[in-house]
Design a protein around this motif. Structure first.
Motif, PDB file in Angstrom:
ATOM      1  N   ARG A 154       2.200   7.854   3.848  1.00  0.00           N
ATOM      2  CA  ARG A 154       2.375   6.656   3.045  1.00  0.00           C
ATOM      3  C   ARG A 154       2.862   6.980   1.636  1.00  0.00           C
ATOM      4  NH1 ARG A 154       0.633   2.558   5.978  1.00  0.00           N
ATOM      5  NH2 ARG A 154       0.943   1.137   4.261  1.00  0.00           N
ATOM      6  N   ARG A 155       3.334   8.198   1.426  1.00  0.00           N
ATOM      7  CA  ARG A 155       3.766   8.621   0.096  1.00  0.00           C
ATOM      8  C   ARG A 155       4.921   7.773  -0.402  1.00  0.00           C
ATOM      9  NH1 ARG A 155       6.807  13.551  -2.360  1.00  0.00           N
ATOM     10  NH2 ARG A 155       5.977  13.377  -4.445  1.00  0.00           N
ATOM     11  N   LYS A 156       4.855   7.393  -1.630  1.00  0.00           N
ATOM     12  CA  LYS A 156       5.901   6.617  -2.265  1.00  0.00           C
ATOM     13  C   LYS A 156       6.758   7.542  -3.105  1.00  0.00           C
ATOM     14  CE  LYS A 156       6.621   2.826  -5.323  1.00  0.00           C
ATOM     15  NZ  LYS A 156       6.068   1.950  -6.284  1.00  0.00           N
ATOM     16  N   HIS A 157       8.060   7.376  -3.031  1.00  0.00           N
ATOM     17  CA  HIS A 157       8.988   8.185  -3.809  1.00  0.00           C
ATOM     18  C   HIS A 157       9.711   7.278  -4.796  1.00  0.00           C
ATOM     19  CE1 HIS A 157       8.594  11.556  -1.008  1.00  0.00           C
ATOM     20  NE2 HIS A 157       8.538  10.630  -0.089  1.00  0.00           N
ATOM     21  N   PRO A 169      -4.697   5.737  -1.671  1.00  0.00           N
ATOM     22  CA  PRO A 169      -3.876   4.584  -1.277  1.00  0.00           C
ATOM     23  C   PRO A 169      -4.238   3.365  -2.135  1.00  0.00           C
ATOM     24  CG  PRO A 169      -4.934   5.597   0.626  1.00  0.00           C
ATOM     25  CD  PRO A 169      -5.567   6.181  -0.586  1.00  0.00           C
ATOM     26  N   HIS A 170      -3.221   2.641  -2.562  1.00  0.00           N
ATOM     27  CA  HIS A 170      -3.456   1.461  -3.377  1.00  0.00           C
ATOM     28  C   HIS A 170      -2.289   0.485  -3.245  1.00  0.00           C
ATOM     29  CE1 HIS A 170      -1.260   4.325  -5.896  1.00  0.00           C
ATOM     30  NE2 HIS A 170      -0.751   3.281  -6.527  1.00  0.00           N
ATOM     31  N   ASP A 193      15.599   7.826  -9.906  1.00  0.00           N
ATOM     32  CA  ASP A 193      15.923   7.377 -11.255  1.00  0.00           C
ATOM     33  C   ASP A 193      16.282   5.897 -11.320  1.00  0.00           C
ATOM     34  OD1 ASP A 193      17.435  10.455 -12.465  1.00  0.00           O
ATOM     35  OD2 ASP A 193      15.359   9.836 -12.213  1.00  0.00           O
ATOM     36  N   ASN A 194      16.632   5.294 -10.194  1.00  0.00           N
ATOM     37  CA  ASN A 194      16.944   3.870 -10.176  1.00  0.00           C
ATOM     38  C   ASN A 194      15.757   3.031  -9.750  1.00  0.00           C
ATOM     39  OD1 ASN A 194      19.628   4.127 -11.008  1.00  0.00           O
ATOM     40  ND2 ASN A 194      20.208   4.759  -8.952  1.00  0.00           N
ATOM     41  N   LEU A 195      14.582   3.650  -9.592  1.00  0.00           N
ATOM     42  CA  LEU A 195      13.346   2.981  -9.214  1.00  0.00           C
ATOM     43  C   LEU A 195      13.462   2.238  -7.894  1.00  0.00           C
ATOM     44  CD1 LEU A 195      12.011   1.648 -12.605  1.00  0.00           C
ATOM     45  CD2 LEU A 195      11.232   3.616 -11.303  1.00  0.00           C
ATOM     46  N   GLU A 196      14.293   2.724  -7.006  1.00  0.00           N
ATOM     47  CA  GLU A 196      14.355   2.158  -5.668  1.00  0.00           C
ATOM     48  C   GLU A 196      13.208   2.754  -4.867  1.00  0.00           C
ATOM     49  OE1 GLU A 196      19.179   1.804  -5.608  1.00  0.00           O
ATOM     50  OE2 GLU A 196      18.195   3.209  -4.293  1.00  0.00           O
ATOM     51  N   THR A 197      12.482   1.916  -4.160  1.00  0.00           N
ATOM     52  CA  THR A 197      11.345   2.387  -3.384  1.00  0.00           C
ATOM     53  C   THR A 197      11.807   2.725  -1.983  1.00  0.00           C
ATOM     54  OG1 THR A 197       9.946   0.923  -4.667  1.00  0.00           O
ATOM     55  CG2 THR A 197       9.033   1.808  -2.628  1.00  0.00           C
ATOM     56  N   LYS A 198      11.400   3.894  -1.498  1.00  0.00           N
ATOM     57  CA  LYS A 198      11.755   4.319  -0.149  1.00  0.00           C
ATOM     58  C   LYS A 198      10.466   4.440   0.659  1.00  0.00           C
ATOM     59  CE  LYS A 198      15.689   6.931  -1.775  1.00  0.00           C
ATOM     60  NZ  LYS A 198      15.496   7.001  -3.195  1.00  0.00           N
ATOM     61  N   TRP A 199      10.448   3.900   1.858  1.00  0.00           N
ATOM     62  CA  TRP A 199       9.267   3.927   2.709  1.00  0.00           C
ATOM     63  C   TRP A 199       9.619   4.655   4.006  1.00  0.00           C
ATOM     64  CZ3 TRP A 199       4.839   2.514   0.612  1.00  0.00           C
ATOM     65  CH2 TRP A 199       4.899   1.728  -0.533  1.00  0.00           C
ATOM     66  N   PRO A 200       8.641   5.295   4.623  1.00  0.00           N
ATOM     67  CA  PRO A 200       8.900   5.930   5.916  1.00  0.00           C
ATOM     68  C   PRO A 200       9.477   4.930   6.902  1.00  0.00           C
ATOM     69  CG  PRO A 200       6.743   6.558   5.095  1.00  0.00           C
ATOM     70  CD  PRO A 200       7.277   5.477   4.176  1.00  0.00           C
ATOM     71  N   GLU A 201      10.316   5.405   7.806  1.00  0.00           N
ATOM     72  CA  GLU A 201      11.025   4.546   8.756  1.00  0.00           C
ATOM     73  C   GLU A 201      10.102   3.674   9.591  1.00  0.00           C
ATOM     74  OE1 GLU A 201      14.919   5.722   7.918  1.00  0.00           O
ATOM     75  OE2 GLU A 201      14.475   4.601   9.710  1.00  0.00           O
ATOM     76  N   ASN A 202       8.882   4.123   9.894  1.00  0.00           N
ATOM     77  CA  ASN A 202       7.995   3.370  10.778  1.00  0.00           C
ATOM     78  C   ASN A 202       7.214   2.268  10.091  1.00  0.00           C
ATOM     79  OD1 ASN A 202       6.346   5.032   9.334  1.00  0.00           O
ATOM     80  ND2 ASN A 202       5.246   5.888  11.078  1.00  0.00           N
ATOM     81  N   VAL A 215       0.838  -1.198   0.000  1.00  0.00           N
ATOM     82  CA  VAL A 215       0.000   0.000   0.000  1.00  0.00           C
ATOM     83  C   VAL A 215       0.872   1.247   0.000  1.00  0.00           C
ATOM     84  CG1 VAL A 215      -1.720   1.329   1.283  1.00  0.00           C
ATOM     85  CG2 VAL A 215      -1.902  -1.161   1.183  1.00  0.00           C
ATOM     86  N   HIS A 216       0.543   2.148  -0.922  1.00  0.00           N
ATOM     87  CA  HIS A 216       1.247   3.421  -1.044  1.00  0.00           C
ATOM     88  C   HIS A 216       0.305   4.412  -1.710  1.00  0.00           C
ATOM     89  CE1 HIS A 216       1.945   1.379  -4.891  1.00  0.00           C
ATOM     90  NE2 HIS A 216       2.040   2.591  -5.427  1.00  0.00           N
ATOM     91  N   ALA A 217       0.687   5.661  -1.724  1.00  0.00           N
ATOM     92  CA  ALA A 217      -0.065   6.713  -2.396  1.00  0.00           C
ATOM     93  C   ALA A 217       0.937   7.666  -3.029  1.00  0.00           C
ATOM     94  CB  ALA A 217      -0.969   7.450  -1.411  1.00  0.00           C
ATOM     95  N   VAL A 218       0.479   8.421  -4.012  1.00  0.00           N
ATOM     96  CA  VAL A 218       1.346   9.330  -4.739  1.00  0.00           C
ATOM     97  C   VAL A 218       0.709  10.714  -4.758  1.00  0.00           C
ATOM     98  CG1 VAL A 218       2.443   9.764  -6.970  1.00  0.00           C
ATOM     99  CG2 VAL A 218       2.165   7.425  -6.171  1.00  0.00           C
ATOM    100  N   ASP A 219       1.526  11.748  -4.587  1.00  0.00           N
ATOM    101  CA  ASP A 219       1.051  13.133  -4.643  1.00  0.00           C
ATOM    102  C   ASP A 219       0.891  13.574  -6.090  1.00  0.00           C
ATOM    103  OD1 ASP A 219       0.958  13.492  -1.912  1.00  0.00           O
ATOM    104  OD2 ASP A 219       2.941  14.385  -1.776  1.00  0.00           O
ATOM    105  N   GLY A 220      -0.105  13.069  -6.737  1.00  0.00           N
ATOM    106  CA  GLY A 220      -0.392  13.414  -8.128  1.00  0.00           C
ATOM    107  C   GLY A 220      -1.242  12.325  -8.739  1.00  0.00           C
ATOM    108  N   PRO A 221      -1.987  12.637  -9.798  1.00  0.00           N
ATOM    109  CA  PRO A 221      -2.804  11.621 -10.454  1.00  0.00           C
ATOM    110  C   PRO A 221      -1.937  10.540 -11.092  1.00  0.00           C
ATOM    111  CG  PRO A 221      -3.168  13.812 -11.412  1.00  0.00           C
ATOM    112  CD  PRO A 221      -2.117  13.952 -10.381  1.00  0.00           C
ATOM    113  N   VAL A 222      -2.497   9.336 -11.180  1.00  0.00           N
ATOM    114  CA  VAL A 222      -1.773   8.171 -11.690  1.00  0.00           C
ATOM    115  C   VAL A 222      -2.687   7.401 -12.642  1.00  0.00           C
ATOM    116  CG1 VAL A 222      -0.706   5.962 -11.032  1.00  0.00           C
ATOM    117  CG2 VAL A 222      -0.504   7.938  -9.521  1.00  0.00           C
TER     118      VAL A 222
END
Length: 136
Positions: free
Chosen positions: A120-123, A90-91, A126-135, A50-57
């Motif tokens: 829950r924002r997903k970033h 969220p999806h 350029d290397n498509l590595e996913t970063k999640w909040p520490e918690n 589950v993640h969400a993005v700040d912008g339409p997808v």
């Protein structure tokens, strides 16, 4: 090593990968200040939490079958299906079979959509590595 993005006017094939799917990496096709387009490869049984993005997808299933989980329930995306998600929805994704999807993200400026997706924002980099909040 940085991923090479498409140049303006350069053509990329989005045909199904078929037998080459499991050997093909997820790829950022291009990324500009306000737009990112990626081909995400999901071997059977894999997915994205589950993640969400700040912008339409938009998510378009190029091949295979993918379960898209949202607050409203589940949508099954099959080859050729396209779904639009508003900013901050969220999806999660889970592939039922070897699948590839085309994801288009409108990248919002922080001042425009500050905090819509919240913690829950997903970033993507350029290397498509996913970063999640520490918690999480």
């Amino acid at each position: 090593m940085a991923i090479s993005h498409l140049s303006s006017g350069e053509v990329a094939s989005l045909l199904p990968l078929g037998d080459m799917l499991e050997q093909t990496p997820t790829t950022a096709l291009f990324k500009e200040e306000r737009l990112e387009v990626m081909r995400i490869v999901l071997p059977a049984g894999t997915g994205m939490p589950v993640h969400a993005v700040d912008g339409p997808v938009t998510v378009q299933c190029i091949e295979g079958e993918v379960d898209l989980e949202m607050n409203e329930g589940h949508q099954i995306l099959r080859t050729g299906d396209l779904v639009y998600l508003a900013s901050g929805v969220p999806h999660a994704l889970t592939s039922f079979q070897n699948s590839s999807i085309l994801v288009t993200v409108v990248l919002a400026r922080a001042a425009e959509l500050q905090g819509i997706a919240g913690e829950r924002r997903k970033h993507h980099d350029d290397n498509l590595e996913t970063k999640w909040p520490e918690n999480e």
